[in-house]
Scaffold this motif. Sequence first.
Motif, short mmCIF file in Angstrom:
data_model
loop_
_atom_site.label_atom_id
_atom_site.label_comp_id
_atom_site.label_asym_id
_atom_site.label_seq_id
_atom_site.Cartn_x
_atom_site.Cartn_y
_atom_site.Cartn_z
N TRP A 172 0.38 6.64 5.19
CA TRP A 172 -0.43 7.71 4.59
C TRP A 172 -0.85 7.40 3.16
O TRP A 172 -1.97 7.69 2.75
CB TRP A 172 0.32 9.05 4.62
CG TRP A 172 0.67 9.52 5.99
CD1 TRP A 172 0.39 8.91 7.19
CD2 TRP A 172 1.40 10.71 6.32
NE1 TRP A 172 0.91 9.63 8.23
CE2 TRP A 172 1.53 10.75 7.72
CE3 TRP A 172 1.96 11.74 5.55
CZ2 TRP A 172 2.19 11.79 8.38
CZ3 TRP A 172 2.61 12.77 6.20
CH2 TRP A 172 2.72 12.80 7.60
N HIS A 173 0.10 6.83 2.37
CA HIS A 173 -0.16 6.69 0.93
C HIS A 173 -1.34 5.76 0.65
O HIS A 173 -1.92 5.83 -0.42
CB HIS A 173 1.10 6.19 0.22
CG HIS A 173 1.39 4.75 0.44
ND1 HIS A 173 1.93 4.27 1.62
CD2 HIS A 173 1.20 3.66 -0.34
CE1 HIS A 173 2.06 2.95 1.53
NE2 HIS A 173 1.63 2.56 0.36
N ALA A 174 -1.67 4.90 1.60
CA ALA A 174 -2.76 3.96 1.36
C ALA A 174 -4.11 4.71 1.36
O ALA A 174 -4.91 4.59 0.43
CB ALA A 174 -2.74 2.86 2.41
N TYR A 191 -6.52 -0.09 2.79
CA TYR A 191 -6.04 -0.92 3.91
C TYR A 191 -4.88 -1.84 3.53
O TYR A 191 -4.55 -2.74 4.28
CB TYR A 191 -7.22 -1.73 4.48
CG TYR A 191 -8.29 -0.84 5.05
CD1 TYR A 191 -8.05 -0.12 6.22
CD2 TYR A 191 -9.49 -0.64 4.39
CE1 TYR A 191 -9.00 0.76 6.73
CE2 TYR A 191 -10.46 0.23 4.89
CZ TYR A 191 -10.20 0.93 6.06
OH TYR A 191 -11.14 1.80 6.55
N HIS A 192 -4.24 -1.57 2.37
CA HIS A 192 -3.20 -2.51 1.94
C HIS A 192 -1.97 -2.47 2.84
O HIS A 192 -1.23 -3.45 2.92
CB HIS A 192 -2.81 -2.30 0.47
CG HIS A 192 -1.81 -1.21 0.21
ND1 HIS A 192 -2.16 0.08 -0.10
CD2 HIS A 192 -0.45 -1.22 0.21
CE1 HIS A 192 -1.07 0.81 -0.28
NE2 HIS A 192 -0.01 0.05 -0.09
N THR A 193 -1.72 -1.37 3.52
CA THR A 193 -0.53 -1.27 4.37
C THR A 193 -0.81 -1.76 5.79
O THR A 193 -0.02 -2.50 6.37
CB THR A 193 0.00 0.18 4.44
OG1 THR A 193 0.09 0.68 3.11
CG2 THR A 193 1.37 0.23 5.08
N HIS A 196 -2.51 0.20 -5.97
CA HIS A 196 -2.32 0.20 -4.50
C HIS A 196 -1.29 1.23 -4.03
O HIS A 196 -1.43 1.78 -2.95
CB HIS A 196 -1.98 -1.21 -3.99
CG HIS A 196 -0.53 -1.57 -4.09
ND1 HIS A 196 0.08 -1.92 -5.27
CD2 HIS A 196 0.45 -1.59 -3.15
CE1 HIS A 196 1.37 -2.16 -5.04
NE2 HIS A 196 1.61 -1.96 -3.77
N ASP A 197 -0.26 1.49 -4.84
CA ASP A 197 0.79 2.45 -4.43
C ASP A 197 0.73 3.72 -5.28
O ASP A 197 1.76 4.38 -5.45
CB ASP A 197 2.17 1.79 -4.58
CG ASP A 197 2.60 1.04 -3.32
OD1 ASP A 197 1.95 1.21 -2.26
OD2 ASP A 197 3.58 0.28 -3.40
N TYR A 198 -0.44 4.07 -5.77
CA TYR A 198 -0.61 5.19 -6.69
C TYR A 198 0.15 6.44 -6.24
O TYR A 198 0.80 7.11 -7.02
CB TYR A 198 -2.09 5.51 -6.85
CG TYR A 198 -2.39 6.58 -7.88
CD1 TYR A 198 -2.40 6.27 -9.24
CD2 TYR A 198 -2.67 7.88 -7.49
CE1 TYR A 198 -2.67 7.25 -10.20
CE2 TYR A 198 -2.94 8.87 -8.44
CZ TYR A 198 -2.94 8.54 -9.80
OH TYR A 198 -3.21 9.50 -10.72
FE FE Z 1 2.05 0.56 -0.27
#
Ligand code: FE
Length: 193
Positions: free
Chosen positions: A82-84, A108-110, A50-52
């Motif tokens: 952005w990172h998502a 969509y995790h954030t 999720h936070d790759y």
């Molecule tokens: Fe995250």
Amino acid sequence: MNREALMEATRSQMPERRWRHVLGVVSAAEELAARFGGNPEQVWLAALLHDYCKAWPADRMESIIREQNLPPELLDFDKELWHAHVGAWAVREELGIEDEEVLDAIRYHTSGREGMTLLDKLVCLADYMEPGRDFPGVNKIRELAQHSLEEALVAGFDSTISFLLEKGKTVFPLTVLARNDLIRTIRNQTKIS
Ligand code: FE
Ligand code: FE
């Protein structure tokens, strides 16, 4: 790629502190899945990835958003978002992940989204409440997560939205839509039972 290789590839993208958070999200997501269901393989993969690219430089993420035609409106909102989307692109590109449900849960995790799937909810909520998290209201979220994914997630989005309001920041519209949708779901659940 086997599990070990995926873990190594992910770990190499981030500092040790972020990696510990990722492991916390994996264990929290697995715990939630034991309670609420979910495909264990997808839960593990989406939580791990999720936070790759969370630790990637903002300008690298910005060019990817522009060059890969990711939603351009992201650039008008907080970099936190952005990172998502970039992460969902990156794990397909770099790790060959093709499972659209896993990619959506990362994407969509954030922010959350309307019509969150079970997998979306598990990853998003695990991200709020993993053992390393410490922010006002986190214990309330953990408590609600004992019996309701949706109620716990609403509490999570409430804490994000309140924080943004307090700081005078913009609120990403999908988060508001996600929250409204979850509240409707909770209402329907109580009507039925
Ligand atoms: Fe995250
Ligand atoms: Fe995270």
